[in-house]
Design an enzyme around this catalytic site. Structure first.
Site, PDB file in Angstrom:
ATOM      1  N   ARG A 294     -76.775 -48.667   9.907  1.00 32.78           N
ATOM      2  CA  ARG A 294     -76.962 -47.928  11.091  1.00 32.78           C
ATOM      3  C   ARG A 294     -78.271 -48.654  11.758  1.00 32.78           C
ATOM      4  NH1 ARG A 294     -75.997 -42.424   8.636  1.00 32.78           N
ATOM      5  NH2 ARG A 294     -77.034 -43.417   7.174  1.00 32.78           N
TER       6      ARG A 294
ATOM      7  N   GLY B 260     -69.784 -45.436   2.744  1.00 32.61           N
ATOM      8  CA  GLY B 260     -70.694 -45.443   3.709  1.00 32.61           C
ATOM      9  C   GLY B 260     -70.324 -46.394   4.887  1.00 32.61           C
TER      10      GLY B 260
ATOM     11  N   ASN C  38     -72.000 -35.397 -11.714  1.00 30.03           N
ATOM     12  CA  ASN C  38     -72.399 -36.679 -11.781  1.00 30.03           C
ATOM     13  C   ASN C  38     -73.966 -36.722 -11.754  1.00 30.03           C
ATOM     14  OD1 ASN C  38     -73.190 -39.152 -10.778  1.00 30.03           O
ATOM     15  ND2 ASN C  38     -72.121 -39.325  -8.829  1.00 30.03           N
TER      16      ASN C  38
ATOM     17  N   HIS D 165     -65.517 -51.521  -1.669  1.00 30.06           N
ATOM     18  CA  HIS D 165     -66.191 -50.640  -1.507  1.00 30.06           C
ATOM     19  C   HIS D 165     -67.678 -50.842  -0.969  1.00 30.06           C
ATOM     20  CE1 HIS D 165     -67.809 -46.412  -3.295  1.00 30.06           C
ATOM     21  NE2 HIS D 165     -68.848 -47.224  -3.336  1.00 30.06           N
ATOM     22  N   LEU D 166     -67.940 -50.358   0.167  1.00 32.48           N
ATOM     23  CA  LEU D 166     -69.279 -50.893   1.020  1.00 32.48           C
ATOM     24  C   LEU D 166     -69.984 -49.687   1.212  1.00 32.48           C
ATOM     25  CD1 LEU D 166     -67.798 -53.284   3.640  1.00 32.48           C
ATOM     26  CD2 LEU D 166     -68.339 -53.790   1.080  1.00 32.48           C
TER      27      LEU D 166
ATOM     28  N   ARG E  13     -79.493 -54.707  -3.583  1.00 37.49           N
ATOM     29  CA  ARG E  13     -79.446 -55.795  -4.397  1.00 37.49           C
ATOM     30  C   ARG E  13     -78.976 -56.952  -3.776  1.00 37.49           C
ATOM     31  NH1 ARG E  13     -75.602 -51.336  -7.072  1.00 37.49           N
ATOM     32  NH2 ARG E  13     -76.977 -50.131  -8.444  1.00 37.49           N
TER      33      ARG E  13
ATOM     34  N   LYS F 104     -75.199 -34.218  -9.091  1.00 36.37           N
ATOM     35  CA  LYS F 104     -74.360 -33.798  -8.182  1.00 36.37           C
ATOM     36  C   LYS F 104     -73.090 -33.106  -8.798  1.00 36.37           C
ATOM     37  CE  LYS F 104     -75.448 -37.783  -5.438  1.00 36.37           C
ATOM     38  NZ  LYS F 104     -75.414 -39.176  -5.781  1.00 36.37           N
TER      39      LYS F 104
ATOM     40  N   HIS G 227     -67.880 -48.886 -10.033  1.00 31.48           N
ATOM     41  CA  HIS G 227     -67.235 -48.094  -9.004  1.00 31.48           C
ATOM     42  C   HIS G 227     -65.688 -47.783  -9.036  1.00 31.48           C
ATOM     43  CE1 HIS G 227     -70.475 -49.721  -5.731  1.00 31.48           C
ATOM     44  NE2 HIS G 227     -71.015 -48.602  -6.281  1.00 31.48           N
TER      45      HIS G 227
ATOM     46  N   GLU H  76     -66.366 -47.245   5.617  1.00 32.40           N
ATOM     47  CA  GLU H  76     -65.808 -46.075   6.531  1.00 32.40           C
ATOM     48  C   GLU H  76     -66.291 -45.895   7.862  1.00 32.40           C
ATOM     49  OE1 GLU H  76     -65.822 -42.466   4.165  1.00 32.40           O
ATOM     50  OE2 GLU H  76     -65.427 -43.690   2.384  1.00 32.40           O
ATOM     51  N   ASN H  77     -67.349 -46.199   8.134  1.00 34.60           N
ATOM     52  CA  ASN H  77     -68.303 -46.024   9.423  1.00 34.60           C
ATOM     53  C   ASN H  77     -68.523 -47.139  10.422  1.00 34.60           C
ATOM     54  OD1 ASN H  77     -68.505 -43.076   9.192  1.00 34.60           O
ATOM     55  ND2 ASN H  77     -69.578 -43.800   7.271  1.00 34.60           N
TER      56      ASN H  77
ATOM     57  N   GLU I 250     -64.518 -39.921  -5.220  1.00 37.15           N
ATOM     58  CA  GLU I 250     -64.718 -40.075  -6.511  1.00 37.15           C
ATOM     59  C   GLU I 250     -64.591 -38.854  -7.291  1.00 37.15           C
ATOM     60  OE1 GLU I 250     -68.148 -42.656  -5.295  1.00 37.15           O
ATOM     61  OE2 GLU I 250     -67.711 -43.786  -7.066  1.00 37.15           O
TER      62      GLU I 250
HETATM   63  P1  AMP Z   1     -72.732 -44.487   0.209  1.00 40.82           P
HETATM   64  O1  AMP Z   1     -73.519 -45.272  -0.763  1.00 40.82           O
HETATM   65  O2  AMP Z   1     -71.338 -44.582   0.206  1.00 40.82           O
HETATM   66  O3  AMP Z   1     -73.295 -43.152   0.668  1.00 40.82           O
HETATM   67  O4  AMP Z   1     -73.260 -45.538   1.765  1.00 40.82           O
HETATM   68  C1  AMP Z   1     -74.629 -45.362   2.309  1.00 40.82           C
HETATM   69  C2  AMP Z   1     -74.603 -46.299   3.401  1.00 40.82           C
HETATM   70  O5  AMP Z   1     -73.422 -46.194   4.173  1.00 40.82           O
HETATM   71  C3  AMP Z   1     -75.973 -46.255   4.208  1.00 40.82           C
HETATM   72  O6  AMP Z   1     -77.109 -46.850   3.550  1.00 40.82           O
HETATM   73  C4  AMP Z   1     -75.577 -46.809   5.561  1.00 40.82           C
HETATM   74  O7  AMP Z   1     -76.052 -48.183   5.390  1.00 40.82           O
HETATM   75  C5  AMP Z   1     -73.987 -46.706   5.437  1.00 40.82           C
HETATM   76  N1  AMP Z   1     -73.715 -45.920   6.709  1.00 40.82           N
HETATM   77  C6  AMP Z   1     -73.552 -44.595   6.631  1.00 40.82           C
HETATM   78  N2  AMP Z   1     -73.296 -44.073   7.832  1.00 40.82           N
HETATM   79  C7  AMP Z   1     -73.181 -45.022   8.609  1.00 40.82           C
HETATM   80  C8  AMP Z   1     -72.545 -45.302   9.913  1.00 40.82           C
HETATM   81  N3  AMP Z   1     -72.292 -44.371  10.807  1.00 40.82           N
HETATM   82  N4  AMP Z   1     -72.591 -46.671  10.501  1.00 40.82           N
HETATM   83  C9  AMP Z   1     -72.783 -47.716   9.487  1.00 40.82           C
HETATM   84  N5  AMP Z   1     -73.309 -47.438   8.385  1.00 40.82           N
HETATM   85  C10 AMP Z   1     -73.138 -46.243   7.769  1.00 40.82           C
END
Ligand code: AMP
Length: 409
Positions: A287, A333, A11, A211-212, A244, A18, A183, A336-337, A387
């Site tokens: 977070r 991110g 990637n 997909h967030l 964005r 990566k 995505h 899932e979290n 992915e």
């Molecule tokens: P990604 O682009 O899928 O790697 O997501 C990155 C984003 O996931 C970060 O900018 C955070 O806003 C969010 N994120 C990661 N870990 C957590 C968490 N434990 N709780 C809430 N948001 C999170």
């Protein structure tokens, strides 16, 4: 028959390279043998692949993509997993924009590279980095099948009603202006995994994928086929993201040009890099926004509310697009979290059969899981995306099919 059963996934993003090396057993990869990232000079906030071991330093010592890729090759060779290994079946490259030309994983030839180069105006930040990755990898192993897997491909099934902007057709066609979506490998993987989680074949399930991540997009998937998605000509359209803006009145752009005297590049930078959560409250990490909200910070609360309101609007829209919804799947991110985002986005949607179980939603974990009540009409799921695995699966399956047809042809 060849015993080569490994796929190297590359990637090559705008700020990092990566990689993951996957061992394939049958059509699905089972083991990640190695993974890492070589970061480059500038930062663009590109997604960190989940589950990757960051073994090559976070250094800024890597001059460019070519050097980064050579470093990846050396790192792999040092661990006996070199690119010269006869066990390597293919390299799978993530390519962001396939335009209307590429709707499937594609075996890379000189002609394919030239076609991807023609798409650079549609993805000026991403496609050049992807092309460099392809060229360096081909120079290192000219004999090895290399496969391009496009972020846009999964969305190419969108009907014209969803893919067309309502602008003059001749102008749109001349300049390639339509909705492509991004995505795609994540939406493909998560929609399939979400169907499996509720015991259905992909062809039987209607799924909304959210997909967030730092970038964010939603899709409506009917029977395994994408019928709508929130990103458009570029990744700027749709949901509120880390930096964005997502959807806005296009006249905002004219207004900023006329009234604020801003140049096109400045407006581009404002909407792509200094808007979204960051523009609303100064933070793009959910977070940190959660921490600030707990302290009563009003700007953070506003950012969260705008983010969640947009998300809920898309869920409602995709319920209408699909008619019947079997699963809503949260991934990446934030998806899932963040139990708080999931809960707030779906709050009040009980009349649509959508409910979250507070206890299940609060459970943390790395496996795909349901967070709706057992008797809920619509299942709500958390599905960690992968992915790299999806790219490996698609590349391996293409290489296997083409080697079969060569032997049989
Ligand atoms: P990604 O682009 O899928 O790697 O997501 C990155 C984003 O996931 C970060 O900018 C955070 O806003 C969010 N994120 C990661 N870990 C957590 C968490 N434990 N709780 C809430 N948001 C999170």
């Amino acid at each position: 028959m060849s015993t080569a059963s490994r796929v190297l996934v590359l990637n090559s993003g705008s700020s990092s390279v990566k990689y993951q090396l996957l061992e394939m057993a049958g059509p699905s990869p089972t083991t990640t043998l190695d993974g890492g990232a070589a970061r480059r000079i500038d930062t663009d906030g590109s997604r960190t692949a989940s589950g990757i071991v960051e073994r090559i330093g976070e250094s800024d010592g890597v001059a460019d993509h070519a050097a980064a890729l050579r470093q990846v090759a050396e790192e792999l060779a040092a661990r006996g997993l070199g690119l010269d290994s006869p066990q390597l079946a293919a390299v799978g490259h993530r390519v962001v924009h396939g335009g209307t030309r590429f709707t499937e994983p594609t075996l890379i030839t000189d002609e394919v590279v030239a076609e991807i180069e023609k798409l650079v105006p549609l993805a000026p930040l991403h496609n050049p980095a992807n092309i460099t990755g392809i060229k360096v990898a081909r120079a290192l192993r000219p004999d090895l099948p290399q496969v391009a897997v496009f972020d846009t491909a999964f969305h190419s099934t969108m009907p014209e009603a969803a893919a067309r902007y309502a602008v003059d057709v001749a102008t749109a066609d001349r300049y390639g202006i339509r909705r492509y979506g991004f995505h795609g490998t994540s939406h493909a993987y998560v929609s399939r995994a979400a169907a499996a989680l509720v015991g259905k074949e992909p062809a039987e399930a209607n799924v909304i994928v959210l997909h967030l991540g730092n970038g964010a997009s939603a899709s409506a998937v009917r029977g395994g086929v994408c019928v709508d998605t929130s990103m458009g000509l570029t990744p700027l359209e749709g949901l509120v993201m880390g930096t964005r803006s997502g959807d806005l009145d296009p006249a905002v752009v004219f207004h900023l040009a006329r009234v604020a005297g801003m140049a096109t590049e400045d407006i581009d930078g404002l909407l792509n890099k200094r808007s979204g959560l960051l523009g609303l409250c100064g933070d793009n990490d959910m977070r940190e926004i959660g921490r600030r909200m707990a302290e009563g910070d009003e700007a953070a609360q506003l950012a969260f509310d705008v983010y969640v309101h947009r998300l809920r609007k898309y869920v409602g829209a995709y319920c209408a697009v699909l008619g019947r919804v079997d699963v809503i799947a949260f991934t990446a991110g934030v998806g899932e979290n963040s139990a708080a985002v999931r809960e707030a986005a779906l709050r009040g949607l009980e009349p649509l059969g959508i409910e979250i179980d507070a206890v299940r939603n609060a459970v943390r974990g790395s496996a795909a899981r349901l967070v709706s009540p057992p008797a809920g009409r619509v299942a709500v799921a958390v599905v960690p995306t992968d992915e790299e695995m999806e790219i490996a699966r698609q590349a391996y399956s293409l290489v296997r099919t083409s080697s079969h047809s060569v032997r049989e042809g």
